[in-house]
Motif scaffolding. Structure first.
Motif, PDB file in Angstrom:
ATOM      1  N   MET A  76      -8.666   7.370 -23.746  1.00  0.00           N
ATOM      2  CA  MET A  76      -7.220   7.338 -23.823  1.00  0.00           C
ATOM      3  C   MET A  76      -6.692   6.142 -23.035  1.00  0.00           C
ATOM      4  N   SER A  77      -5.805   5.419 -23.623  1.00  0.00           N
ATOM      5  CA  SER A  77      -5.229   4.230 -22.991  1.00  0.00           C
ATOM      6  C   SER A  77      -4.015   4.623 -22.153  1.00  0.00           C
ATOM      7  N   HIS A  78      -3.906   3.994 -20.991  1.00  0.00           N
ATOM      8  CA  HIS A  78      -2.784   4.251 -20.096  1.00  0.00           C
ATOM      9  C   HIS A  78      -1.978   2.978 -19.922  1.00  0.00           C
ATOM     10  N   PRO A  79      -0.680   3.100 -19.697  1.00  0.00           N
ATOM     11  CA  PRO A  79       0.123   1.915 -19.409  1.00  0.00           C
ATOM     12  C   PRO A  79      -0.417   1.191 -18.186  1.00  0.00           C
ATOM     13  N   PRO A  80      -0.164  -0.108 -18.080  1.00  0.00           N
ATOM     14  CA  PRO A  80      -0.667  -0.862 -16.921  1.00  0.00           C
ATOM     15  C   PRO A  80      -0.063  -0.360 -15.612  1.00  0.00           C
ATOM     16  N   ILE A  81      -0.802  -0.629 -14.548  1.00  0.00           N
ATOM     17  CA  ILE A  81      -0.380  -0.245 -13.197  1.00  0.00           C
ATOM     18  C   ILE A  81       0.202  -1.471 -12.518  1.00  0.00           C
ATOM     19  N   GLU A  82       1.337  -1.310 -11.888  1.00  0.00           N
ATOM     20  CA  GLU A  82       1.929  -2.360 -11.054  1.00  0.00           C
ATOM     21  C   GLU A  82       1.864  -1.880  -9.608  1.00  0.00           C
ATOM     22  N   ILE A  83       1.470  -2.772  -8.708  1.00  0.00           N
ATOM     23  CA  ILE A  83       1.371  -2.422  -7.289  1.00  0.00           C
ATOM     24  C   ILE A  83       2.378  -3.263  -6.513  1.00  0.00           C
ATOM     25  N   HIS A  84       3.117  -2.609  -5.632  1.00  0.00           N
ATOM     26  CA  HIS A  84       4.098  -3.309  -4.796  1.00  0.00           C
ATOM     27  C   HIS A  84       3.967  -2.855  -3.347  1.00  0.00           C
ATOM     28  N   PRO A  85       4.040  -3.796  -2.405  1.00  0.00           N
ATOM     29  CA  PRO A  85       4.022  -3.419  -0.986  1.00  0.00           C
ATOM     30  C   PRO A  85       5.261  -2.600  -0.629  1.00  0.00           C
ATOM     31  N   LEU A  86       5.076  -1.672   0.287  1.00  0.00           N
ATOM     32  CA  LEU A  86       6.188  -0.875   0.788  1.00  0.00           C
ATOM     33  C   LEU A  86       7.126  -1.770   1.590  1.00  0.00           C
ATOM     34  N   GLY A  87       8.388  -1.566   1.417  1.00  0.00           N
ATOM     35  CA  GLY A  87       9.413  -2.276   2.175  1.00  0.00           C
ATOM     36  C   GLY A  87      10.715  -1.518   2.051  1.00  0.00           C
ATOM     37  N   PRO A  88      11.742  -1.903   2.798  1.00  0.00           N
ATOM     38  CA  PRO A  88      13.018  -1.189   2.750  1.00  0.00           C
ATOM     39  C   PRO A  88      13.578  -1.052   1.339  1.00  0.00           C
ATOM     40  N   GLU A  89      13.339  -2.047   0.495  1.00  0.00           N
ATOM     41  CA  GLU A  89      13.862  -1.996  -0.868  1.00  0.00           C
ATOM     42  C   GLU A  89      13.156  -0.948  -1.737  1.00  0.00           C
ATOM     43  N   ARG A  90      12.037  -0.405  -1.260  1.00  0.00           N
ATOM     44  CA  ARG A  90      11.276   0.606  -2.018  1.00  0.00           C
ATOM     45  C   ARG A  90      11.327   1.985  -1.340  1.00  0.00           C
ATOM     46  N   LEU A  91      12.175   2.115  -0.331  1.00  0.00           N
ATOM     47  CA  LEU A  91      12.277   3.380   0.392  1.00  0.00           C
ATOM     48  C   LEU A  91      12.629   4.541  -0.541  1.00  0.00           C
ATOM     49  N   ALA A  92      13.622   4.366  -1.401  1.00  0.00           N
ATOM     50  CA  ALA A  92      14.029   5.456  -2.303  1.00  0.00           C
ATOM     51  C   ALA A  92      12.876   5.868  -3.214  1.00  0.00           C
ATOM     52  N   ASP A  93      12.083   4.903  -3.687  1.00  0.00           N
ATOM     53  CA  ASP A  93      10.932   5.224  -4.537  1.00  0.00           C
ATOM     54  C   ASP A  93       9.874   5.998  -3.750  1.00  0.00           C
ATOM     55  N   PHE A  94       9.611   5.569  -2.520  1.00  0.00           N
ATOM     56  CA  PHE A  94       8.655   6.253  -1.653  1.00  0.00           C
ATOM     57  C   PHE A  94       9.074   7.708  -1.448  1.00  0.00           C
ATOM     58  N   LEU A  95      10.335   7.921  -1.089  1.00  0.00           N
ATOM     59  CA  LEU A  95      10.824   9.270  -0.835  1.00  0.00           C
ATOM     60  C   LEU A  95      10.786  10.130  -2.094  1.00  0.00           C
ATOM     61  N   ALA A  96      11.188   9.555  -3.227  1.00  0.00           N
ATOM     62  CA  ALA A  96      11.169  10.318  -4.482  1.00  0.00           C
ATOM     63  C   ALA A  96       9.748  10.744  -4.841  1.00  0.00           C
ATOM     64  N   PHE A  97       8.777   9.884  -4.581  1.00  0.00           N
ATOM     65  CA  PHE A  97       7.389  10.234  -4.871  1.00  0.00           C
ATOM     66  C   PHE A  97       6.901  11.335  -3.936  1.00  0.00           C
ATOM     67  N   PHE A  98       7.140  11.178  -2.633  1.00  0.00           N
ATOM     68  CA  PHE A  98       6.672  12.175  -1.672  1.00  0.00           C
ATOM     69  C   PHE A  98       7.392  13.512  -1.835  1.00  0.00           C
ATOM     70  N   GLU A  99       8.635  13.474  -2.263  1.00  0.00           N
ATOM     71  CA  GLU A  99       9.395  14.712  -2.421  1.00  0.00           C
ATOM     72  C   GLU A  99       9.306  15.261  -3.843  1.00  0.00           C
ATOM     73  N   GLY A 100       8.567  14.553  -4.701  1.00  0.00           N
ATOM     74  CA  GLY A 100       8.398  14.978  -6.086  1.00  0.00           C
ATOM     75  C   GLY A 100       6.947  15.245  -6.418  1.00  0.00           C
ATOM     76  N   PRO A 101       6.339  14.385  -7.237  1.00  0.00           N
ATOM     77  CA  PRO A 101       5.005  14.685  -7.764  1.00  0.00           C
ATOM     78  C   PRO A 101       3.842  14.517  -6.784  1.00  0.00           C
ATOM     79  N   ALA A 102       4.022  13.838  -5.691  1.00  0.00           N
ATOM     80  CA  ALA A 102       2.894  13.498  -4.808  1.00  0.00           C
ATOM     81  C   ALA A 102       2.069  14.717  -4.395  1.00  0.00           C
ATOM     82  N   PHE A 103       2.720  15.767  -4.000  1.00  0.00           N
ATOM     83  CA  PHE A 103       2.006  16.929  -3.472  1.00  0.00           C
ATOM     84  C   PHE A 103       2.231  18.171  -4.327  1.00  0.00           C
ATOM     85  N   ALA A 104       2.356  17.974  -5.622  1.00  0.00           N
ATOM     86  CA  ALA A 104       2.578  19.096  -6.536  1.00  0.00           C
ATOM     87  C   ALA A 104       1.469  20.132  -6.433  1.00  0.00           C
TER      88      ALA A 104
END
Length: 191
Positions: free
Chosen positions: A1-29
């Motif tokens: 099965m083919s998956h969409p490509p992965i993009e990697i970005h360093p953590l920084g203040p501009e990615r805080l909302a994404d970090f929080l959404a991940f940890f408060e969402g699917p990360a520890f399901a």
């Protein structure tokens, strides 16, 4: 099965909302008891902080402050614009939990300490992409060695947040020495 490509970005203040959404969402399901960590465990000096007493709100606030100050490092993996994985990778000097573990290589040592991959994204290359990017990012930050502490005897994916030993060995890490609590310290030169 083919998956969409992965993009990697360093953590920084501009990615805080994404970090929080991940940890408060699917990360520890599938592992909700770890949801309150916000990857702060190694950023505190355990001779001064009683970790079991720390609340999720305290860890969330600490993560936000460290991300804003640039003293929490790591990488976020994205697919189709959504965070699907996290890797905590930082110079050892930023991780206060190692304060009582002197190491002659500490000044040039980057620690790769945690991988969190959304359950639906596991075994699709996310952790491997994060590991490759972590090594490159640590090298960019001036580190010449990377260290991790996988636990070879972990059975389930949810508990394997240090990353599988096989992934590190395939990436060129070698066994450095036995670690604590069933871990094995592996290292790789970042030259």
């Amino acid at each position: 099965m083919s998956h969409p490509p992965i993009e990697i970005h360093p953590l920084g203040p501009e990615r805080l909302a994404d970090f929080l959404a991940f940890f408060e969402g699917p990360a520890f399901a599938d592992n909700p008891r770890w949801r309150s960590c916000y990857c702060q465990f190694l950023y505190v000096d355990h001779t001064r902080v009683h970790w079991p007493s720390r609340t999720g709100n305290e860890n969330r606030a600490a993560a936000c402050a460290r991300i804003d100050a640039g003293t929490m490092r790591g990488l976020l993996a994205y697919r189709d614009g959504h965070v699907v994985g996290w890797c905590n990778a930082a110079p050892r000097a930023l991780l206060d939990a190692f304060a009582d573990e002197p190491d002659p290589d500490a000044a040039r040592l980057g620690q790769i300490t945690c991988f969190v991959v959304a359950p639906a994204q596991r075994r699709t290359g996310v952790a491997t992409a994060l590991l490759d990017a972590a090594c490159a990012e640590l090298r960019r930050q001036g580190m010449t060695l990377a260290e991790a502490a996988p636990k070879p005897d972990i059975g389930g994916d949810a508990e394997n947040h240090y990353g599988p030993m096989s992934m590190f060995l395939a990436a060129g890490f070698t066994v450095h020495r036995p670690g604590e609590y069933g871990s094995v310290l592996v290292r790789k030169a970042l030259g």
